[in-house]
Design an enzyme around this catalytic site. Structure first.
Site, PDB file in Angstrom:
ATOM      1  N   SER A   1      50.116  45.269  51.897  1.00 30.30           N
ATOM      2  CA  SER A   1      51.191  45.021  50.947  1.00 30.30           C
ATOM      3  C   SER A   1      52.537  44.926  51.661  1.00 30.30           C
ATOM      4  CB  SER A   1      51.253  46.145  49.912  1.00 30.30           C
ATOM      5  OG  SER A   1      52.399  46.026  49.095  1.00 30.30           O
TER       6      SER A   1
ATOM      7  N   TYR B   1      55.476  39.407  47.725  1.00 28.18           N
ATOM      8  CA  TYR B   1      55.992  39.220  46.370  1.00 28.18           C
ATOM      9  C   TYR B   1      57.106  38.178  46.403  1.00 28.18           C
ATOM     10  CZ  TYR B   1      53.535  43.427  44.793  1.00 28.18           C
ATOM     11  OH  TYR B   1      52.571  44.346  44.471  1.00 28.18           O
TER      12      TYR B   1
ATOM     13  N   THR C   1      51.331  37.513  45.413  1.00 24.64           N
ATOM     14  CA  THR C   1      51.029  38.266  44.193  1.00 24.64           C
ATOM     15  C   THR C   1      52.129  38.019  43.170  1.00 24.64           C
ATOM     16  OG1 THR C   1      49.863  39.992  45.411  1.00 24.64           O
ATOM     17  CG2 THR C   1      50.635  40.556  43.216  1.00 24.64           C
TER      18      THR C   1
ATOM     19  N   ARG D   1      53.735  54.364  30.122  1.00 30.98           N
ATOM     20  CA  ARG D   1      52.363  54.858  30.045  1.00 30.98           C
ATOM     21  C   ARG D   1      52.285  55.937  28.976  1.00 30.98           C
ATOM     22  NH1 ARG D   1      51.889  55.199  36.637  1.00 30.98           N
ATOM     23  NH2 ARG D   1      51.463  52.994  36.968  1.00 30.98           N
TER      24      ARG D   1
ATOM     25  N   LYS E   1      47.125  35.642  44.029  1.00 29.64           N
ATOM     26  CA  LYS E   1      46.505  36.808  43.392  1.00 29.64           C
ATOM     27  C   LYS E   1      47.132  37.038  42.023  1.00 29.64           C
ATOM     28  CE  LYS E   1      45.357  41.639  44.427  1.00 29.64           C
ATOM     29  NZ  LYS E   1      45.957  42.304  43.261  1.00 29.64           N
TER      30      LYS E   1
ATOM     31  N   HIS F   1      46.133  43.094  38.206  1.00 36.53           N
ATOM     32  CA  HIS F   1      46.866  44.123  38.949  1.00 36.53           C
ATOM     33  C   HIS F   1      46.332  45.519  38.637  1.00 36.53           C
ATOM     34  CE1 HIS F   1      50.394  43.946  41.671  1.00 36.53           C
ATOM     35  NE2 HIS F   1      50.393  45.256  41.503  1.00 36.53           N
TER      36      HIS F   1
ATOM     37  N   ASP G   1      39.328  41.211  41.706  1.00 35.40           N
ATOM     38  CA  ASP G   1      39.624  42.625  41.920  1.00 35.40           C
ATOM     39  C   ASP G   1      39.854  43.286  40.568  1.00 35.40           C
ATOM     40  OD1 ASP G   1      42.731  43.053  41.476  1.00 35.40           O
ATOM     41  OD2 ASP G   1      42.574  41.236  42.678  1.00 35.40           O
ATOM     42  N   GLY G   2      39.560  44.569  40.517  1.00 36.22           N
ATOM     43  CA  GLY G   2      39.724  45.331  39.280  1.00 36.22           C
ATOM     44  C   GLY G   2      38.437  45.981  38.829  1.00 36.22           C
ATOM     45  N   GLY G   3      38.358  47.313  38.923  1.00 34.36           N
ATOM     46  CA  GLY G   3      37.242  48.054  38.347  1.00 34.36           C
ATOM     47  C   GLY G   3      36.036  48.230  39.235  1.00 34.36           C
TER      48      GLY G   3
END
Length: 393
Positions: free
Chosen positions: A109, A131, A157, A166, A255, A279, A310-312
């Site tokens: 990153s 980014y 990305t 959240r 991405k 993400h 990607d993810g999970g």
């Protein structure tokens, strides 16, 4: 690896990470945006998919190797770029070494805590993630630094909104980690003595600057300064993506793609690959799981560019399901961070070994000799599982 620090599943790595890390650090790894609907669906959707195994035909040996962005890798699992790795002092360098030891590629990153030069030295198969921050001139400077360091691919990305909203609360991330901040946060660290002592041995606090955002040899701006610059930069256009692809000139991944029409635009922009990604549930909550969006996107553009997901991903069988539905490989994030927190470089190697073993076992059960033999016929997918966003197929 000491037996008492070895773990058999990614779930156990997560448990170890939770016990080892200060609450704020662990919470930052775990939570998704708002209610966490997307975060949860990313993981749970894999359980809705089944296998259609053969009882005869398993081969003695199975080939898990493939290529991603021109790099040969020993298994279809790539390290996804993640920022601010405060879970371990060695951060991305430890992860890069682990990936190299297991024969796979490393994503770094631009908000990472280690300079790209150090990461490439640890793993020559490093992709640099960028980014859209600061305009074309600033982006070009960062890309050129990555090129000079030896990065073999670029990842753009664009699917990040950095939501702090959240429902269960967001951990407070300090603007900088100076001595005063370290003292204020010390109660959280003291109750996690193994993590605290590991950092104490380095005689420095976790790095909350972004060393890859500035010139080589400098600390770079504080995380929130870089974030503020990103917030103040107009979002990229498709013309900007095409420009960056042409400027880089080498293997290039976009991405964050979740829609068929965006995938087709990515092809038009000349990308080498896309990652079907939301993400990790940290962008727009309510977006479907990536595995639900994958089949339509793979059908639409899989013959033209590389499609990753990607993810999970928590098990080798998850990887096999993604490959059967059209992915060339997957990228992992939280899984390796939990391994890093649990046992440093060896913990990341442990996670990759778990996934390798699970992939191999699933191939054997399906009667396949290679990851390239997988197809839609190997997966039991109930009607209504897929989400063909941005177009039908």
């Amino acid at each position: 690896m000491a037996r008492d620090r070895w773990f058999e599943t990614v779930a156990i790595a997560q448990e170890r990470a939770k016990k080892r890390l200060p609450k704020a650090v662990y919470s930052a790894l775990l939570a998704g945006s708002e209610k966490g609907l997307t975060y949860s669906d990313n993981v749970e959707a894999f359980a809705e998919l089944g296998f259609e195994p053969h009882v005869i035909g398993a081969t003695e040996k199975r080939d898990l190797s493939t290529t991603v962005l021109g790099q040969e890798i020993s298994l279809p699992v790539v390290i996804s770029p993640t920022g601010v790795q405060a879970v371990h002092p060695d951060g991305e360098v430890a992860v890069a070494r682990a990936a190299a030891a297991r024969g796979t590629a490393m994503g770094l990153s631009s908000f990472g805590s280690k300079p790209i030069e150090d990461v490439v030295a640890a793993n020559p198969k490093t992709f640099f993630q960028i980014y859209w921050l600061g305009g074309r001139d600033a982006i070009a400077e960062r890309a050129e630094r990555a090129r000079a360091a030896g990065a073999v691919g670029l990842i753009a990305t664009t699917d990040w909104s950095f939501s702090h909203g959240r429902d269960w609360g967001s951990p407070k991330i300090p603007e900088k980690m100076d001595m005063l901040t370290a003292i204020k946060m010390s109660p959280q660290g003291i109750v996690r003595p193994s993590w605290f002592l590991e950092w104490a041995k380095t005689f420095r606090p976790p790095n909350l600057t972004a060393p890859n955002q500035g010139p080589r040899g400098e600390d770079g701006p504080p995380f929130f300064a870089a974030y503020g610059e990103w917030m103040g930069t107009p979002p990229p256009t498709w013309e900007d993506i095409a420009w960056l692809r042409e400027f880089w000139g080498g293997p290039f991944m976009l991405k964050g793609v979740m829609r068929v029409d965006d995938a087709k635009r990515a092809v038009d922009a000349g990308v080498t690959a896309i990652s079907v990604s939301n993400h990790g549930g940290n962008n727009l909550d309510g977006t479907p799981a990536t595995i639900r969006a994958l089949p339509a996107i793979a059908d639409a553009v899989g013959s033209q560019i590389e499609v990753l997901l990607d993810g999970g991903i928590r098990r080798g069988s998850d990887v096999v399901k993604a490959l059967a539905l059209g992915a060339r490989a997957v990228m992992i994030g939280r899984a390796y961070l939990w391994g890093l927190a649990a046992n440093g470089q060896a913990g990341v190697e442990n996670v990759l070994d778990i996934l390798h073993g699970g992939i191999d076992s699933a191939l054997r059960g399906l009667g396949k000799s290679s990851v390239h033999d997988l197809s839609r016929d190997d997966v039991l997918m109930q009607p209504g599982f897929s989400r063909g966003l941005g177009g039908s197929w």
